[in-house]
Design an enzyme around this catalytic site. Structure first.
Site, short mmCIF file in Angstrom:
data_model
loop_
_atom_site.label_atom_id
_atom_site.label_comp_id
_atom_site.label_asym_id
_atom_site.label_seq_id
_atom_site.Cartn_x
_atom_site.Cartn_y
_atom_site.Cartn_z
N ARG A 14 0.88 -1.38 0.15
CA ARG A 14 -0.09 -0.13 -0.06
C ARG A 14 0.98 1.25 -0.06
NH1 ARG A 14 -1.00 5.01 2.36
NH2 ARG A 14 -0.74 3.96 4.43
N TYR A 142 -5.73 6.01 11.66
CA TYR A 142 -4.43 6.63 11.24
C TYR A 142 -4.81 8.18 11.80
CZ TYR A 142 -1.84 3.45 8.20
OH TYR A 142 -0.86 2.50 7.64
N GLU A 144 -3.26 11.19 10.57
CA GLU A 144 -2.66 11.56 9.43
C GLU A 144 -2.03 12.96 9.80
OE1 GLU A 144 -2.89 12.55 4.76
OE2 GLU A 144 -4.55 12.67 6.04
N THR A 177 4.09 11.52 9.08
CA THR A 177 3.66 11.47 7.58
C THR A 177 4.78 12.27 6.65
OG1 THR A 177 1.18 11.50 8.26
CG2 THR A 177 1.81 11.99 5.99
N HIS A 207 8.46 7.55 8.22
CA HIS A 207 9.15 8.02 7.16
C HIS A 207 10.26 8.26 7.11
CE1 HIS A 207 5.59 7.59 3.91
NE2 HIS A 207 4.79 7.47 5.13
#
Length: 506
Positions: A14, A142, A144, A177, A207
């Site tokens: 994903r 989530y 975000e 994010t 990330h």
């Protein structure tokens, strides 16, 4: 006291598929899903976003059919949206039973993207969770842009967490994010959430924009998260996500009290398959999975490995289904050569080993890496008995040309004892042109060259286009037949080297 268990959720299919230019086919997604769950033993996999395309729907449906037959359906997750049940309807048709609901974890995202108040957002989230529950779908959420939320709007984040704590959700997933967090911030922010909500199952999603994803993963685990989101080869948008291979090694080696399910010895196999399917090449120096990371180049390191493994660390290649290699090149020492010879089942005396080592160093100055498979050719060249002569003839220089529509030509300069000759000739190929020019030189000296009766070229199996090759030429005079060899990464140069040996023998 038992070890604390950390769940690993792989999101290669994903979030990893958001790598620029990457799109897995339905069959590739199914193959990777099987490997992740059955070979690598991850706890969960996030395989798609809802509503993306018809092809994605079919891929998800196929994975869910396989997962249901093999009791993995509760491990299959998809990203969904606060969309009044459209994503839930998509999930029901595809057969998915776990949604990862994308919600807003920062006030900036809420205000400027959704243009809603917290109360409006919470109400819509509650409706989606209720609808999912009514249809037998479990919900993870989530937040975000949570990392920016903790930096700039903590009151909103905790207002959200107060709300979500009252909802029937399995996991609260905190993503960095944009990959902005430092390890210190990760520690501070996760600790604050963990202390305030001790009963929440917390996942951390890192990330790698500042190349800090693995360091942030380490801090998150220290601070009490229950799960981590990782991708194979660190695939993902922009600079990618936290790589599963590095995170697993770091946790195993630096946090031995933490239990994770991953089968380390399968990491390399899965990594290479994902590399093939995605078309995204693994950098040679990438930790754990890069081609060069278990290769010793310097001779002193190979020597140290012979003396109580002085250059070994806990990152042993065998852990990850790999082997240690000893590169051959200009920094090689005798220890490097010996390690490679042992693997080939060869042994040389000290003098021959010295000669081979010197030849490898010379070649390494011109060719970046000499492979283990090149060694038999180097040995053959160095120990070639036909090379034992006084060198009276040298091919000082040459220019070889090969052009479409024109005959190949060669211009050569040859020194015979103290006399230099230059000639030019054409031929059916570059080496033929070289030999024709050489014949002109020897006619001036009133000498005759032997006949070339056989010519063969060998390249080590599995080599690349820059591989060393060995040219063997058989020559015939009136009273004897003999062979000479040439070794180089250029086939024509090999033949010229073999020819120069012949000139000195005659």
């Amino acid at each position: 006291m038992s070890n604390r268990k950390i769940e690993i959720m792989d999101t290669t299919l994903r979030d990893g598929e958001q790598t620029s230019g990457v799109s897995f086919s339905a069959s590739e997604k199914l193959t990777i899903s099987k490997l992740l769950l059955e070979e690598l033993l991850v706890d969960r996999i996030e395989i798609a976003s809802a509503r993306v395309s018809d092809g994605e729907f079919e891929a998800v449906k196929n994975i869910c059919l396989w997962a249901q037959e093999n009791n993995y359906l509760d491990k299959i997750e998809v990203l969904t949206f606060v969309d009044k049940g459209v994503s839930i309807d998509w999930m029901l048709k595809a057969g998915v039973k776990v949604q990862n609901l994308l919600t807003k974890g920062s006030l900036n995202h809420l205000i400027y993207q959704l243009k809603k108040t917290p109360e409006q957002h919470f109400s819509e989230i509650e409706q989606v969770i209720k609808l999912a529950q009514e249809n037998g779908i479990a919900t993870n959420v989530y937040l975000e842009d949570w990392s920016n939320g903790m930096r700039n709007s903590q009151d909103y984040v905790f207002q959200y967490l107060d709300f979500i704590s009252t909802q029937p959700v399995k996991r609260v997933m905190l993503p960095d994010t944009l990959g902005i967090l430092t390890p210190w911030e990760t520690n501070q922010f996760i600790s604050k959430v963990r202390i305030s909500y001790p009963n929440l199952h917390i996942d951390f999603h890192a990330h790698n924009d500042y190349d800090l994803a693995t360091a942030n993963i380490l801090e998150a685990v220290k601070c009490g998260v229950n799960g981590l989101h990782l991708t194979v080869n660190g695939m993902g948008e922009r600079a990618g996500n936290a790589p599963i291979e590095s995170a697993v090694a770091v946790i195993h080696d630096f946090l031995p009290e933490i239990e994770i399910n991953i089968k380390e010895s399968s990491i390399y196999k899965v990594s290479k398959l994902v590399e093939t399917f995605s078309g995204v090449r693994i950098p040679h120096n990438k930790p754990i999975t890069g081609d060069n990371v278990f290769t010793q180049t310097a001779g002193i390191h190979a020597d140290g490995d012979n003396k109580k493994n002085l250059y070994f660390s806990d990152l042993l290649p065998e852990r990850f289904g790999r082997k240690r290699k000893y590169a051959l090149g200009k920094t090689s020492g005798k220890a490097n050569i010996e390690k490679n010879l042992n693997e080939l089942g060869l042994k040389l005396n000290d003098e021959d080993l010295r000669k081979v080592t010197q030849r490898v160093i010379e070649l390494g100055d011109r060719k970046e890496t000499v492979t283990k498979e090149d060694l038999p050719y180097i040995i053959s060249d160095v120990l070639d008995k036909s090379s034992s002569y006084t060198e009276k003839v040298t091919v000082e220089s040459y220019v070889l040309t090969h052009s479409k529509g024109l005959r190949p030509s060669a211009t050569i300069s040859v020194r015979i004892e103290n006399e230099v000759f230059e000639e030019n000739a054409q031929g059916d190929g570059q080496f033929d042109a070289f030999m024709n020019a050489l014949n002109k030189v020897y006619k001036k000296k009133k000498l005759t060259l032997p006949n070339l009766t056989d010519y063969s070229v060998r390249i080590a199996p599995g080599s690349n286009s820059d591989a060393l090759c060995e040219t063997t030429i058989m020559w015939e005079t009136d009273n004897k037949t003999f062979t000479t060899r040439g070794l180089d990464s250029d086939q024509t140069v090999c033949a010229i080297i073999a020819t120069q040996k012949m000139l000195n023998i005659i």
